[in-house]
Scaffold this active site. Structure first.
Site, PDB file in Angstrom:
ATOM      1  N   GLY A   1       0.952  -1.331  -0.012  1.00 11.18           N
ATOM      2  CA  GLY A   1       0.145  -0.178  -0.052  1.00 11.18           C
ATOM      3  C   GLY A   1       0.685   1.614  -0.078  1.00 11.18           C
ATOM      4  O   GLY A   1       0.192   2.688  -0.089  1.00 11.18           O
TER       5      GLY A   1
ATOM      6  N   GLY B   1       2.830   1.830  -2.461  1.00  9.84           N
ATOM      7  CA  GLY B   1       2.527   2.938  -3.689  1.00  9.84           C
ATOM      8  C   GLY B   1       4.643   2.019  -4.135  1.00  9.84           C
ATOM      9  O   GLY B   1       4.383   2.905  -5.462  1.00  9.84           O
ATOM     10  N   LYS B   2       4.809   0.875  -3.825  1.00 13.76           N
ATOM     11  CA  LYS B   2       6.135   0.639  -4.643  1.00 13.76           C
ATOM     12  C   LYS B   2       6.303   0.889  -6.364  1.00 13.76           C
ATOM     13  O   LYS B   2       6.846   0.192  -7.232  1.00 13.76           O
ATOM     14  CB  LYS B   2       7.300  -0.675  -3.852  1.00 13.76           C
ATOM     15  N   THR B   3       4.548  -0.310  -6.122  1.00 14.66           N
ATOM     16  CA  THR B   3       4.494  -0.569  -8.001  1.00 14.66           C
ATOM     17  C   THR B   3       4.044  -0.071  -8.459  1.00 14.66           C
ATOM     18  O   THR B   3       4.784   0.486  -9.914  1.00 14.66           O
ATOM     19  CB  THR B   3       3.758  -1.987  -7.476  1.00 14.66           C
ATOM     20  N   SER B   4       3.478   1.318  -7.865  1.00 20.68           N
ATOM     21  CA  SER B   4       3.709   2.668  -9.085  1.00 20.68           C
ATOM     22  C   SER B   4       4.504   3.557  -9.380  1.00 20.68           C
ATOM     23  O   SER B   4       5.505   3.673 -10.595  1.00 20.68           O
ATOM     24  CB  SER B   4       2.446   3.395  -8.757  1.00 20.68           C
TER      25      SER B   4
ATOM     26  N   ASP C   1       5.955  -9.596  -6.917  1.00 21.29           N
ATOM     27  CA  ASP C   1       4.765  -9.491  -5.878  1.00 21.29           C
ATOM     28  C   ASP C   1       3.503  -9.870  -5.686  1.00 21.29           C
ATOM     29  O   ASP C   1       2.694  -9.795  -6.091  1.00 21.29           O
ATOM     30  CB  ASP C   1       4.045  -7.816  -5.595  1.00 21.29           C
TER      31      ASP C   1
ATOM     32  N   THR D   1      -3.928  -2.534  -3.373  1.00 23.92           N
ATOM     33  CA  THR D   1      -3.159  -4.092  -2.448  1.00 23.92           C
ATOM     34  C   THR D   1      -3.835  -3.916  -0.806  1.00 23.92           C
ATOM     35  O   THR D   1      -3.662  -5.211  -0.207  1.00 23.92           O
ATOM     36  CB  THR D   1      -1.865  -3.292  -2.379  1.00 23.92           C
TER      37      THR D   1
END
Length: 590
Positions: A18, A20-23, A45, A501
């Site tokens: 949550g 924001g690492k994927t973004s 992930d 997430t």
């Protein structure tokens, strides 16, 4: 962006769900590709939404992103990798060993450690086999392996032999049984991770004191095993101009600035970038290209005011209070507010004249200090996870460890440093308190995960041993595990946030609990902007985005649920906790 200056071949992004690492990983990939670099984006992930972010199906194969020249992506499915990994280990002994032994092995291989190690097993080749990545100048990984996994992979030794001799029934050694043949490849991978010329590790956090403390622990854990070249990105900070829009926005801004001013010293020395909170979901190329800009796109564009019709926490407390006594367990990932929700439920029950024992293993004891002796009918205890874990380790080393040689004892000591160990140790301490739930309410914060409960049940560490001893004497008995599985005695509340997430992670936790025979009673969506009726244009846009996740919880995941609004003031102290429990009982216009 400091973390984008002279980027090495490998970039790893790590952080709690949550943040924001994927973004950020996706935006980094787009940025480097726009500079003409050939980039491969890899996600490991379990809650990966890289395909959703780009609007195409990716999966476990290298897939070019048509709208972004020079960019390809790969989603490693950790669950599929873990299942294949389990089949490789369990297959040869199936039919040779008794079924209950095989089930025990499978359970040992069902947890987060196995999933993480199996995913690491999948992407190790990308770190060490140059022929696989020769076409790419940069490999970007969304989610890095934890320090615990890397430390396990660094250990010498014949894991398989250790397990075959019946010594390795602890929590995290099982997943390593199949690794011995590839140990040289893993050593090369760990060496690549620790080489700052080849690898950059980016820690992603939010501007919250608890989250920053967690990231500081991650930094120290990784630095201790050689991954010293780290960068920090603090994501989603509310812009100063929003603070003038309404009282809620100002309160959020002030809280974040206090957290940033009190950043742990080990993080203060790292190169750091701060990214502003955006009003839109970071899905699609336009949104991702805006992530690293200072201008919040369309922030001035107000949203149509959504209406949120959702039950309040007090509504759930009505159902809990009707039983007169019982165990209430709060579960959820870190950072979702379990401790606060547990305290609010305990205070509301006590306020209604019911006897309550609130117990927590939260290292931050401010709730205990605030509540101790401050409300009739309420007692508070705090379990020290460090002390309980040390006591448990000493007990295991004194009993099981006494029979091991030096190598076996070293492996056991390493395993006892796993996150599972702390959960088991804290659960044993909680078990001493659970018995009170027959006469009063026991509200338990920071509960063990579904996998840990399964591990306790499958290995016979407590439940089966008690069942054997008492059953032989013909006595009626109830173990803590049996009490948790009985919906008449225990109500499990899963706490989450109204974000993609965290909701997905909460759904995975629910599946784990159901495998352990525990049916969650309700979900609590905490810290909801939509339920707080903001006036700030940016927050109103965020509120609209939350409604999608709240609807998913209400229609797909939860039997019953409640939504708790974000408050202007931190909910510390009896009065504010009572306010939190009773917020949002009617239909609210945002």
């Amino acid at each position: 962006m400091k973390f984008l200056e002279q980027p090495p071949h490998f970039l790893f992004f790590t952080g709690k769900g949550g943040v924001g690492k994927t973004s950020i990983a996706c935006a980094t990939a787009i940025e480097l590709a726009a500079q003409g670099r050939r980039v491969l984006l890899v996600s490991t992930d379990p809650a990966s939404n890289v395909g959703q972010v780009f609007g195409i199906e990716i999966g476990n194969r290298v897939t070019p992103i048509p709208a972004v020249p020079n960019l390809a992506a790969l989603e490693i499915d950790p669950q599929a990798a873990a299942q294949a990994y389990r089949d490789r280990i369990v297959g040869p002994v199936r039919g040779l060993l008794p079924d209950d032994v095989v089930r025990g092995i499978e359970e040992q291989l069902s947890g987060a450690c196995t999933t993480e190690i199996a995913a690491f097993d999948e992407f190790t080749a990308l770190l060490v086999d140059s022929s696989l990545t020769a076409d790419y100048e940069h490999i970007i990984f969304d989610t890095a392996p934890t320090g615990h996994t890397i430390r396990l992979l660094q250990l010498p030794g014949a894991w398989s032999g250790f397990l075959e001799e019946g010594k390795g029934d602890a929590s995290c050694l099982g997943p390593l049984a199949g690794l011995e043949k590839q140990r040289s490849q893993y050593k090369a991978a760990v060496d690549a991770l620790a080489d700052p010329q080849r690898t950059r590790l980016v820690l992603v956090a939010r501007a919250q004191q608890a989250t920053l403390r967690e990231v500081a622990r991650t930094h120290e854990e990784l630095a201790a095993i050689g991954l010293t070249r780290q960068y920090l990105v603090i994501n989603g900070v509310l812009p100063a101009e929003e603070a003038a829009q309404d009282a809620l926005a100002k309160a959020i801004f002030d809280r974040e600035q206090v957290a940033l001013a009190a950043i742990p010293p080990v993080l203060a020395s790292l190169p750091c970038d701060i990214l502003a909170l955006k009003p839109f979901n970071l899905v699609g190329l336009d949104a991702l290209r805006s992530l690293f800009t200072d201008v919040a796109a369309d922030a001035a564009q107000d949203s149509a005011a959504p209406y949120l019709d959702a039950p309040s926490l007090a509504t759930l407390v009505d159902g809990i209070a009707a039983d007169g006594h019982g165990l209430v367990m709060l579960m959820g990932k870190g950072g979702v507010g379990k401790t606060t929700i547990a305290a609010a439920i305990a205070v509301e029950l006590a306020h209604r004249g019911l006897p309550v024992h609130l117990t927590t293993s939260d290292p931050a004891a401010h709730l205990s200090e605030t509540l101790d002796g401050s409300l009739e009918n309420l007692t508070v205890s705090r379990i020290d996870p460090h002390a309980e874990t040390e006591r448990y380790r000493e007990q295991v080393l004194k009993t099981k460890g006494a029979q091991l040689d030096a190598q076996g004892r070293a492996l056991l000591e390493e395993d006892l440093r796993s996150p599972c160990t702390e959960e088991i140790a804290v659960f044993q301490a909680f078990s001493r308190i659970i018995r009170e739930a027959g006469k009063k309410f026991v509200v338990m914060d920071t509960a063990p995960t579904g996998h840990t409960l399964l591990l306790l049940d499958a290995t016979g560490a407590y439940h089966r041993e008690i069942a054997r001893q008492m059953g032989n004497k013909g006595m009626h008995f109830t173990t803590p595990m049996m009490q948790l599985q009985d919906p008449k005695q225990t109500k499990v509340l899963i706490t989450t946030l109204a974000e993609t997430t965290p909701v997905l992670e909460a759904a995975n936790l629910q599946a784990d609990l159901r495998r352990a025979g525990i049916a969650p009673w309700a979900w609590v969506i905490n810290n909801s902007v939509a339920a707080a009726r903001p006036h700030s244009p940016l927050l109103r846009r965020r509120a609209c985005n939350e409604l999608i996740e709240i609807e998913a919880v209400a229609s797909r995941h939860a039997i019953r649920y409640a939504v708790v609004p974000m408050l202007k003031e931190e909910p510390i102290g009896v009065e504010r906790l009572l306010e939190l429990a009773n917020q949002g009982q009617t239909t609210q216009g945002v």
